[in-house]
Design an enzyme around this catalytic site. Structure first.
Site, PDB file in Angstrom:
ATOM      1  N   SER A   1       0.791  -1.249   0.000  1.00  0.00           N
ATOM      2  CA  SER A   1       0.000   0.000   0.000  1.00  0.00           C
ATOM      3  C   SER A   1       0.807   1.274   0.000  1.00  0.00           C
ATOM      4  O   SER A   1       0.392   2.272  -0.570  1.00  0.00           O
ATOM      5  CB  SER A   1      -0.893   0.080   1.236  1.00  0.00           C
ATOM      6  OG  SER A   1      -1.352  -1.131   1.669  1.00  0.00           O
TER       7      SER A   1
ATOM      8  N   HIS B   1      -4.933  -3.530  -3.628  1.00  0.00           N
ATOM      9  CA  HIS B   1      -4.536  -2.493  -4.593  1.00  0.00           C
ATOM     10  C   HIS B   1      -4.384  -3.005  -6.023  1.00  0.00           C
ATOM     11  O   HIS B   1      -4.143  -2.223  -6.931  1.00  0.00           O
ATOM     12  CB  HIS B   1      -3.230  -1.834  -4.143  1.00  0.00           C
ATOM     13  CG  HIS B   1      -3.370  -1.148  -2.832  1.00  0.00           C
ATOM     14  ND1 HIS B   1      -3.991   0.071  -2.701  1.00  0.00           N
ATOM     15  CD2 HIS B   1      -3.033  -1.542  -1.580  1.00  0.00           C
ATOM     16  CE1 HIS B   1      -4.007   0.413  -1.437  1.00  0.00           C
ATOM     17  NE2 HIS B   1      -3.431  -0.547  -0.735  1.00  0.00           N
TER      18      HIS B   1
ATOM     19  N   LYS C   1     -11.671   0.051  -3.384  1.00  0.00           N
ATOM     20  CA  LYS C   1     -10.614   0.809  -4.057  1.00  0.00           C
ATOM     21  C   LYS C   1     -10.938   0.904  -5.554  1.00  0.00           C
ATOM     22  O   LYS C   1     -11.833   1.653  -5.914  1.00  0.00           O
ATOM     23  CB  LYS C   1      -9.256   0.219  -3.715  1.00  0.00           C
ATOM     24  CG  LYS C   1      -8.956   0.556  -2.239  1.00  0.00           C
ATOM     25  CD  LYS C   1      -7.781  -0.077  -1.624  1.00  0.00           C
ATOM     26  CE  LYS C   1      -7.683   0.422  -0.176  1.00  0.00           C
ATOM     27  NZ  LYS C   1      -7.005  -0.498   0.706  1.00  0.00           N
TER      28      LYS C   1
HETATM   29  C1  LIG Z   1      -7.319  -0.799   2.130  1.00  0.00           C
HETATM   30  C2  LIG Z   1      -6.718  -2.105   2.473  1.00  0.00           C
HETATM   31  C3  LIG Z   1      -7.396  -3.035   3.265  1.00  0.00           C
HETATM   32  C4  LIG Z   1      -8.688  -2.712   3.944  1.00  0.00           C
HETATM   33  O1  LIG Z   1      -9.753  -2.712   3.047  1.00  0.00           O
HETATM   34  P1  LIG Z   1     -11.077  -1.931   3.413  1.00  0.00           P
HETATM   35  O2  LIG Z   1     -12.094  -2.506   2.498  1.00  0.00           O
HETATM   36  O3  LIG Z   1     -10.814  -0.496   3.201  1.00  0.00           O
HETATM   37  O4  LIG Z   1     -11.378  -2.218   4.853  1.00  0.00           O
HETATM   38  C5  LIG Z   1      -6.816  -4.273   3.470  1.00  0.00           C
HETATM   39  N1  LIG Z   1      -5.606  -4.565   2.939  1.00  0.00           N
HETATM   40  C6  LIG Z   1      -4.918  -3.692   2.201  1.00  0.00           C
HETATM   41  C7  LIG Z   1      -3.595  -4.069   1.642  1.00  0.00           C
HETATM   42  C8  LIG Z   1      -5.455  -2.425   1.952  1.00  0.00           C
HETATM   43  O5  LIG Z   1      -4.757  -1.542   1.249  1.00  0.00           O
END
Ligand SMILES: *Cc1c(COP(=O)(O)O)cnc(C)c1O
Length: 389
Positions: free
Chosen positions: A177, A205, A236
């Site tokens: 991330s 991602h 995302k």
């Molecule tokens: C954003 C993210 C999450 C969490 O996902 P949400 O649906 O926002 O709770 C989990 N793992 C990674 C690597 C992320 O970037």
């Protein structure tokens, strides 16, 4: 008691690590923030779907038909019919046996790890994995062995040392991330096969962004069938909310029966499921958008490196400029904001001490001209701050 809490906050402020909320309103690849209209290089809305008319329409229709709240957990009476539709679409998309939608990526990771790993298991986790993986590993009560980021020799040493009879679970983000680098999935598959471990990947991602039909990095690298459990978020690139877990039928059945963050929480609102159904359909067809995002990202990274910025190991649409010091990262971000660009400073504990950074995330709806404009400002600020010559 209150004094202790106050002191803690003051200490954070002293280290330039105190967080505050700012009011934001997103508008395509721009954002209204602090009373300003800024070019948004901070969003995870990688394909621009969060504002897509088709998703908006699907979510309104779902609300009209099924109401606002799901009224109960899925195992009780909250399993409205859009769940089946969405999970079947996920199965076709990912080419897997079974899929389960859960309320968020955070709860998915907490749930997968705490269901799969008990006291007699060992979790092998990359040191840069997302906080939800870290928390899931703690909650599972399993032994946790964190291997140095992407260091396969270190992972192998840890696997060798592990007691043979224990269940072994390797877990990794596919795209990290805060760095935008890609996990060594091929090597991870080899190690998991050699040492009889399970492999869990978090495609948060990569989902929607990599793979011919946006399935994720595992599919991009043609390793999907060798990975036991795929998890990804719908919040995302998919532009909605919620998360999915895909894999073998037996595993999904097991989760449904044991995963507390699935069992003991109200189902997602129908509006969200409506949007997920639309997103899963659309994302598979947006090949041009994906290509544009990759081309834009390649260009952005190349230009930053040419002028001497330190962007770590990024090879994706997530690109950090590593600054080091917290105050300087904040100043960099503030300067960019003055020039009309939203790019957040990321500080410890989100990233290791001494690696504070600006994290840029590109969107497929941005144009080459917009990126050139942003780059020229990033260069100027970089020079003013003495980060580049
Ligand atoms: C954003 C993210 C999450 C969490 O996902 P949400 O649906 O926002 O709770 C989990 N793992 C990674 C690597 C992320 O970037």
């Amino acid at each position: 008691m209150w004094e202790e809490l106050q002191l803690h906050i003051e200490q954070l402020a002293g280290k330039a690590q105190k967080r505050t909320l700012v009011k934001t309103e997103s508008d395509g690849c721009f954002i209204h923030m602090d009373g300003r209209h800024l070019f948004n290089l901070s969003s995870n809305n990688y394909l621009g779907l969060a504002n897509d008319e088709r998703l908006i329409h699907a979510s309104i229709e779902a609300t009209r038909r099924y109401g606002v709240g799901a009224t109960a957990s899925r195992l009780v009476v909250g399993n409205h019919s859009l769940y089946e539709q969405a999970e079947e679409a996920l199965i076709r998309w990912k080419g897997c046996e079974a899929a389960l939608i859960v309320n968020s990526g955070y709860t998915a990771n907490i749930g997968i790890l705490s269901s799969l790993a008990g006291r007699d298991a060992i979790i092998f986790s990359d040191k840069w994995n997302h906080a939800s993986i870290v928390d899931g590993a703690i909650l599972s009560r399993a032994e946790v062995r964190r291997y140095r980021h992407a260091d396969m020799d270190h992972l192998e040493t840890l696997l060798k040392k592990a007691e043979r009879h224990k269940r072994k679970i390797i877990v990794t983000d596919t795209i990290f991330s805060m760095d935008g680098d890609v996990a060594p999935l091929r090597d991870l598959v080899m190690l998991k096969e050699t040492y009889g471990a399970m492999l869990v990947v978090d495609e948060a991602h990569a989902s929607g962004v990599y793979g011919k039909n946006g399935e994720g990095m595992a599919h991009e690298l043609q390793l999907a069938q060798h990975i036991d459990i795929h998890m990804g978020t719908c919040s995302k690139a998919l532009g909605a909310y919620g998360a999915y877990v895909t894999g073998k039928r037996v595993f999904i059945d097991y989760l449904m029966n044991t995963m507390r963050p699935f069992i003991f929480t109200t189902a997602l609102p129908p509006s969200v499921l409506g949007a997920i159904c639309a997103a899963v359909d659309i994302v598979q067809r947006e090949i041009t958008l994906r290509h544009h995002l990759h081309a834009l990202s390649d260009y952005f990274r190349t230009r930053l490196q040419q002028v001497g910025f330190h962007i770590g190991e990024s090879t994706t649409h997530i690109v950090p400029i590593i600054v080091g010091d917290n105050e300087r990262a904040l100043a960099f971000s503030a300067q960019l904001r003055e020039r009309g660009i939203a790019a957040v400073a990321i500080r410890p504990p989100t990233v290791p001490e001494g690696t504070a950074r600006i994290r840029f995330a590109l969107m497929a709806t941005m144009t080459n001209q917009q990126i050139d404009w942003a780059l020229s400002h990033i260069f100027e600020v970089g020079k003013e701050m003495g980060l580049i010559a």
